[in-house]
Design a protein around this motif. Structure first.
Motif, PDB file in Angstrom:
ATOM      1  N   ILE A 103       0.991  -1.240  -0.054  1.00 22.66           N
ATOM      2  CA  ILE A 103       0.367  -0.120   0.190  1.00 22.66           C
ATOM      3  C   ILE A 103       0.555   1.347  -0.540  1.00 22.66           C
ATOM      4  N   ALA A 104       1.623   1.289   0.672  1.00 25.14           N
ATOM      5  CA  ALA A 104       3.222   2.435   0.835  1.00 25.14           C
ATOM      6  C   ALA A 104       3.819   2.426  -0.216  1.00 25.14           C
ATOM      7  N   ALA A 105       3.415   1.916  -1.283  1.00 23.88           N
ATOM      8  CA  ALA A 105       4.023   1.455  -2.638  1.00 23.88           C
ATOM      9  C   ALA A 105       2.879   2.605  -3.812  1.00 23.88           C
ATOM     10  N   GLU A 106       2.103   2.090  -3.676  1.00 22.75           N
ATOM     11  CA  GLU A 106       0.774   2.574  -4.385  1.00 22.75           C
ATOM     12  C   GLU A 106       0.635   4.318  -4.216  1.00 22.75           C
ATOM     13  N   MET A 107       1.023   3.867  -2.659  1.00 24.99           N
ATOM     14  CA  MET A 107       0.472   5.655  -2.926  1.00 24.99           C
ATOM     15  C   MET A 107       1.726   6.585  -3.237  1.00 24.99           C
ATOM     16  N   ALA A 108       2.785   5.821  -3.227  1.00 24.00           N
ATOM     17  CA  ALA A 108       3.877   6.608  -3.349  1.00 24.00           C
ATOM     18  C   ALA A 108       4.173   6.543  -4.777  1.00 24.00           C
ATOM     19  N   GLU A 109       3.178   5.207  -5.737  1.00 31.79           N
ATOM     20  CA  GLU A 109       3.787   5.674  -7.304  1.00 31.79           C
ATOM     21  C   GLU A 109       4.969   4.969  -7.569  1.00 31.79           C
ATOM     22  N   LYS A 110       5.963   4.219  -6.507  1.00 34.17           N
ATOM     23  CA  LYS A 110       7.226   3.851  -6.473  1.00 34.17           C
ATOM     24  C   LYS A 110       8.238   3.412  -5.160  1.00 34.17           C
ATOM     25  N   PRO A 111       8.358   2.331  -5.755  1.00 32.88           N
ATOM     26  CA  PRO A 111       9.063   1.693  -4.193  1.00 32.88           C
ATOM     27  C   PRO A 111       9.602   2.157  -3.049  1.00 32.88           C
ATOM     28  N   ALA A 112       8.373   1.870  -1.911  1.00 33.67           N
ATOM     29  CA  ALA A 112       8.521   2.654  -0.059  1.00 33.67           C
ATOM     30  C   ALA A 112       9.268   1.769   0.582  1.00 33.67           C
ATOM     31  N   SER A 113       9.962   1.741   1.550  1.00 25.43           N
ATOM     32  CA  SER A 113      10.082   1.759   3.142  1.00 25.43           C
ATOM     33  C   SER A 113       8.468   1.281   3.086  1.00 25.43           C
ATOM     34  N   LEU A 114       8.768  -0.398   4.370  1.00 28.08           N
ATOM     35  CA  LEU A 114       7.756  -0.786   5.390  1.00 28.08           C
ATOM     36  C   LEU A 114       7.437   0.432   6.715  1.00 28.08           C
ATOM     37  N   PRO A 115       5.910   0.972   6.538  1.00 26.46           N
ATOM     38  CA  PRO A 115       6.197   1.761   7.144  1.00 26.46           C
ATOM     39  C   PRO A 115       6.570   1.530   8.953  1.00 26.46           C
ATOM     40  N   SER A 195     -14.201  -7.422  -7.885  1.00 26.38           N
ATOM     41  CA  SER A 195     -12.765  -7.458  -6.216  1.00 26.38           C
ATOM     42  C   SER A 195     -12.696  -5.431  -6.831  1.00 26.38           C
ATOM     43  N   LEU A 196     -11.747  -4.840  -5.846  1.00 26.46           N
ATOM     44  CA  LEU A 196     -11.294  -3.976  -5.905  1.00 26.46           C
ATOM     45  C   LEU A 196     -10.059  -4.186  -7.666  1.00 26.46           C
ATOM     46  N   ASP A 197      -9.242  -4.982  -6.784  1.00 26.35           N
ATOM     47  CA  ASP A 197      -8.197  -5.201  -8.458  1.00 26.35           C
ATOM     48  C   ASP A 197      -9.687  -4.623  -9.662  1.00 26.35           C
ATOM     49  N   THR A 198     -10.249  -5.800  -9.695  1.00 26.18           N
ATOM     50  CA  THR A 198     -11.032  -5.184 -10.947  1.00 26.18           C
ATOM     51  C   THR A 198     -11.749  -4.049 -11.644  1.00 26.18           C
ATOM     52  N   LEU A 199     -11.996  -3.033 -10.343  1.00 21.90           N
ATOM     53  CA  LEU A 199     -12.370  -2.098 -10.445  1.00 21.90           C
ATOM     54  C   LEU A 199     -11.498  -1.519 -11.106  1.00 21.90           C
ATOM     55  N   ALA A 200      -9.724  -2.197 -10.725  1.00 20.48           N
ATOM     56  CA  ALA A 200      -9.111  -0.222 -10.451  1.00 20.48           C
ATOM     57  C   ALA A 200      -8.331  -0.548 -12.275  1.00 20.48           C
ATOM     58  N   LEU A 205      -5.734   2.701 -12.852  1.00 24.10           N
ATOM     59  CA  LEU A 205      -5.311   3.379 -11.408  1.00 24.10           C
ATOM     60  C   LEU A 205      -4.564   2.172 -10.542  1.00 24.10           C
ATOM     61  N   SER A 206      -3.672   2.432  -9.868  1.00 23.16           N
ATOM     62  CA  SER A 206      -3.712   1.923  -8.669  1.00 23.16           C
ATOM     63  C   SER A 206      -5.415   1.679  -7.774  1.00 23.16           C
ATOM     64  N   ARG A 207      -4.835   0.667  -7.139  1.00 19.52           N
ATOM     65  CA  ARG A 207      -5.973   0.303  -5.503  1.00 19.52           C
ATOM     66  C   ARG A 207      -5.460   1.564  -4.795  1.00 19.52           C
ATOM     67  N   PHE A 208      -5.220   2.296  -4.590  1.00 25.87           N
ATOM     68  CA  PHE A 208      -4.789   3.147  -3.830  1.00 25.87           C
ATOM     69  C   PHE A 208      -5.604   4.660  -4.180  1.00 25.87           C
ATOM     70  N   ARG A 212      -9.699   6.761  -3.603  1.00 26.08           N
ATOM     71  CA  ARG A 212      -9.443   8.165  -3.653  1.00 26.08           C
ATOM     72  C   ARG A 212      -9.953   9.674  -4.725  1.00 26.08           C
ATOM     73  N   VAL A 213      -9.774   8.643  -6.155  1.00 25.43           N
ATOM     74  CA  VAL A 213     -10.223   9.348  -7.484  1.00 25.43           C
ATOM     75  C   VAL A 213     -12.195   9.087  -7.423  1.00 25.43           C
ATOM     76  N   PHE A 214     -12.217   8.025  -7.116  1.00 24.71           N
ATOM     77  CA  PHE A 214     -13.654   7.343  -7.360  1.00 24.71           C
ATOM     78  C   PHE A 214     -14.581   7.725  -6.239  1.00 24.71           C
ATOM     79  N   ARG A 215     -14.166   8.144  -5.036  1.00 24.28           N
ATOM     80  CA  ARG A 215     -14.580   8.765  -3.398  1.00 24.28           C
ATOM     81  C   ARG A 215     -14.633  10.181  -4.332  1.00 24.28           C
ATOM     82  N   LYS A 216     -13.967  11.243  -4.674  1.00 24.07           N
ATOM     83  CA  LYS A 216     -13.409  12.836  -5.602  1.00 24.07           C
ATOM     84  C   LYS A 216     -14.250  12.412  -6.258  1.00 24.07           C
TER      85      LYS A 216
END
Length: 282
Positions: A103-115, A195-200, A205-208, A212-216
């Motif tokens: 999830i952190a990686a999808e938020m950053a749109e690149k590899p991310a460290s463990l929260p 599933s969320l995977d299917t809709l994304a 778009l990434s799932r994250f 965000r965009v759907f709710r907005k």
């Protein structure tokens, strides 16, 4: 006189590296658990009693209504109390680090460290609401989309708000056309266990970012939108005289109880009170 042992009941749900639990203790004597560690992150929310942890060399008193966190791999010990003077109820979540890493990686749109979470608990009404929504989605055996969306909502909010190394998230841009594609798919398949995977993937778009965009764009989550479509069709079928059981099945709900709960939340009355027709179509 020997103190009577507390009675303990547990409800648990497991899926793909995530374990959700709800504990209920009566008053009485209890045995403290040993110091231990585990691979998973652990989150806990107490409904009616103060929590206690020995963690990172410090004793923490967790206020009722605060969400506790034990980081992956850290040694800790729960309360050393041996007697509960009143019943205690709390919910737990154990989640493998791969989920938070992803999830952190999808938020950053690149590899991310463990929260990493530097504190032992958070007092945040919205965080609690998201945690309980996830517990409810698992316990009520709701649609996969509702569970998926609740999971991503909780973990992404937690990471963005409280991780000391929270990734930078880019500003939202209009992606109305992408969301329209997802909505069209939901309209065509609203009874399916999507599933969320299917809709994304349909939106590209990434799932994250899809969440965000759907709710907005629409003001509700994708799972809430699917439920609205189901309820709208259910009202039409009830007016036509179909039985409540048949309507529940035809509109994709798990069972009649699940259907009735959602119907009352959206319409304000139970399905049986919605129409008074006596002719029932089988």
């Amino acid at each position: 006189m020997n103190k009577k042992a507390a009675q303990i009941s547990v409800q648990a749900w497991e899926s793909d590296g995530i374990l959700l639990e709800k504990y209920a203790y009566t008053s009485g004597s209890v045995e403290p658990l040993l110091r231990h560690s585990h691979e998973e992150y652990q989150f806990g929310l107490s409904f009616n009693c103060q929590g206690e942890y020995h963690y990172r060399g410090v004793y923490y008193s967790i206020p009722t209504g605060s969400l506790s966190v034990i980081h992956s791999g850290e040694v800790h010990a729960p309360s050393d109390r041996t007697f509960l003077t009143a019943p205690a109820h709390f919910a737990m979540m154990h989640v493998k680090p791969t989920w938070l890493h992803m999830i952190a990686a999808e938020m950053a749109e690149k590899p991310a460290s463990l929260p990493f979470f530097s504190t032992a608990f958070f007092t945040d009404a919205k965080l609690n609401h998201l945690f309980l929504a996830l517990q409810a989605a698992a316990a009520q055996e709701n649609s996969k989309l509702q569970y998926d969306a609740a999971l991503w909502d909780f973990l992404s909010y937690l990471i963005r708000r409280y991780a000391s190394n929270s990734p930078t998230v880019r500003a939202l841009k209009s992606t109305r056309s992408a969301i329209t594609l997802a909505c069209d798919y939901l309209h065509a398949h609203y009874t399916s266990d999507i599933s969320l995977d299917t809709l994304a993937a349909i939106a590209g778009l990434s799932r994250f970012h899809f969440c965000r965009v759907f709710r907005k764009e629409l003001g509700v989550s994708c799972s809430a939108y699917q439920t609205q479509l189901r309820i709208a069709q259910a009202k039409k079928l009830l007016v036509q005289g179909f039985s409540i059981t048949k309507v529940a099945i035809e509109t994709g709900f798990y069972d009649q109880s699940h259907f009735g709960w959602h119907f009352k939340r959206h319409v304000g009355v139970a399905p049986g009170a919605y129409v008074s027709k006596t002719a029932i179509i089988s």
